[in-house]
Design a protein around this motif. Structure first.
Motif, short mmCIF file in Angstrom:
data_model
loop_
_atom_site.label_atom_id
_atom_site.label_comp_id
_atom_site.label_asym_id
_atom_site.label_seq_id
_atom_site.Cartn_x
_atom_site.Cartn_y
_atom_site.Cartn_z
N GLY A 43 -14.30 14.73 52.95
CA GLY A 43 -13.26 13.74 53.15
C GLY A 43 -11.88 14.37 53.14
O GLY A 43 -11.24 14.52 54.17
N CYS A 44 -11.43 14.77 51.98
CA CYS A 44 -10.05 15.22 51.83
C CYS A 44 -9.88 16.74 51.92
O CYS A 44 -8.79 17.21 52.18
CB CYS A 44 -9.51 14.74 50.48
SG CYS A 44 -10.31 15.53 49.06
N GLU A 45 -10.93 17.49 51.69
CA GLU A 45 -10.91 18.95 51.66
C GLU A 45 -9.98 19.50 50.59
O GLU A 45 -9.54 20.65 50.67
CB GLU A 45 -10.57 19.53 53.03
CG GLU A 45 -11.60 19.19 54.09
CD GLU A 45 -11.35 19.83 55.42
OE1 GLU A 45 -11.65 21.02 55.53
OE2 GLU A 45 -10.84 19.14 56.32
N HIS A 46 -9.69 18.70 49.57
CA HIS A 46 -8.84 19.13 48.46
C HIS A 46 -9.48 18.83 47.11
O HIS A 46 -8.82 18.94 46.08
CB HIS A 46 -7.47 18.45 48.53
CG HIS A 46 -6.68 18.82 49.74
ND1 HIS A 46 -6.13 20.06 49.93
CD2 HIS A 46 -6.38 18.10 50.85
CE1 HIS A 46 -5.51 20.10 51.09
NE2 HIS A 46 -5.65 18.92 51.67
N VAL A 48 -10.30 15.93 45.88
CA VAL A 48 -9.77 14.71 45.29
C VAL A 48 -10.71 13.52 45.46
O VAL A 48 -10.91 12.74 44.53
CB VAL A 48 -8.38 14.38 45.91
CG1 VAL A 48 -7.86 13.06 45.38
CG2 VAL A 48 -7.40 15.49 45.62
N CYS A 49 -11.34 13.38 46.63
CA CYS A 49 -12.07 12.15 46.93
C CYS A 49 -13.49 12.11 46.39
O CYS A 49 -14.03 11.05 46.14
CB CYS A 49 -12.07 11.88 48.43
SG CYS A 49 -13.14 12.98 49.39
N CYS A 64 -16.30 21.21 48.59
CA CYS A 64 -15.18 21.63 49.43
C CYS A 64 -14.24 22.59 48.69
O CYS A 64 -13.31 23.13 49.29
CB CYS A 64 -14.39 20.43 49.96
SG CYS A 64 -13.31 19.65 48.73
N CYS A 107 -18.43 7.69 51.38
CA CYS A 107 -18.30 8.25 50.03
C CYS A 107 -19.63 8.25 49.28
O CYS A 107 -19.75 8.89 48.23
CB CYS A 107 -17.27 7.46 49.23
SG CYS A 107 -17.74 5.73 48.97
N ARG A 140 -12.89 3.55 49.59
CA ARG A 140 -11.85 2.71 50.18
C ARG A 140 -12.37 1.33 50.56
O ARG A 140 -11.61 0.48 51.01
CB ARG A 140 -11.29 3.40 51.42
CG ARG A 140 -10.58 4.69 51.05
CD ARG A 140 -10.12 5.43 52.27
NE ARG A 140 -9.16 4.60 52.99
CZ ARG A 140 -8.47 5.02 54.02
NH1 ARG A 140 -8.63 6.23 54.46
NH2 ARG A 140 -7.64 4.21 54.63
#
Length: 161
Positions: A43-46, A48-49, A64, A107, A140
């Motif tokens: 999703g976010c590639e950071h 976070v999600c 990720c 998700c 979401r």
């Protein structure tokens, strides 16, 4: 000039994959592109999600944020590995189905792996503990109410086996 690669042995869902990956290939990308296991979503590639969460040696891990070379000889479980041995839905998957814990489904793989690990650690969570268990995963669509119900239902199903 050809890019340097590393041979990595990944143990995923009880199968072994010998892959040759660039040193900075993310575990999520190796699972999806080198192992053909597309259930892990990015999703976010950071980190976070939580959509990319897999279990590495039983612990929820953001795939990720982990390089595939770092996963050498670990035991990885993806959403595809959460089914029962006969191929039927595992308890967390069944609970999500029964409790309408998903909508778009993006998700969902991360929630399923996170909850599986959470229930292994705490097989009978309170509602607050269920909320805490999923706090690192973002959705979401659902508003989380049915996901919390699914955690509670999965705990019931798990205790029945």
């Amino acid at each position: 000039m050809t890019e340097e690669t590393h041979d990595v042995r990944l143990h995923v869902n009880g199968a072994t994959y010998d892959v040759s990956v660039p040193p900075r290939r993310l575990l999520s990308d190796a699972l999806r592109h080198d192992c053909g296991l597309t259930g892990t979503h990015v999703g976010c590639e950071h980190g976070v999600c939580g959509a990319c969460t897999v279990l590495v040696d039983g612990r929820p891990t953001r795939s990720c944020l982990m390089f595939a070379v770092s996963a050498q000889d670990t035991e990885i479980t993806t959403v595809e590995g959460l089914t029962n041995p006969d191929g039927s839905l595992g308890p967390v998957q069944q609970a999500f189905l029964e409790c309408h814990g998903l909508q778009c489904g993006f998700c969902t793989p991360g929630f399923l792996t996170t909850i599986t690990a959470g229930l292994a650690e705490n097989p009978s969570p309170t509602r607050d503990e269920a909320r805490e268990m999923i706090a690192g995963n973002l959705c979401r669509c659902t508003g989380y109410q049915n996901i919390v119900k699914a955690v509670e239902r999965a705990a019931e199903l798990g205790s029945a086996t």
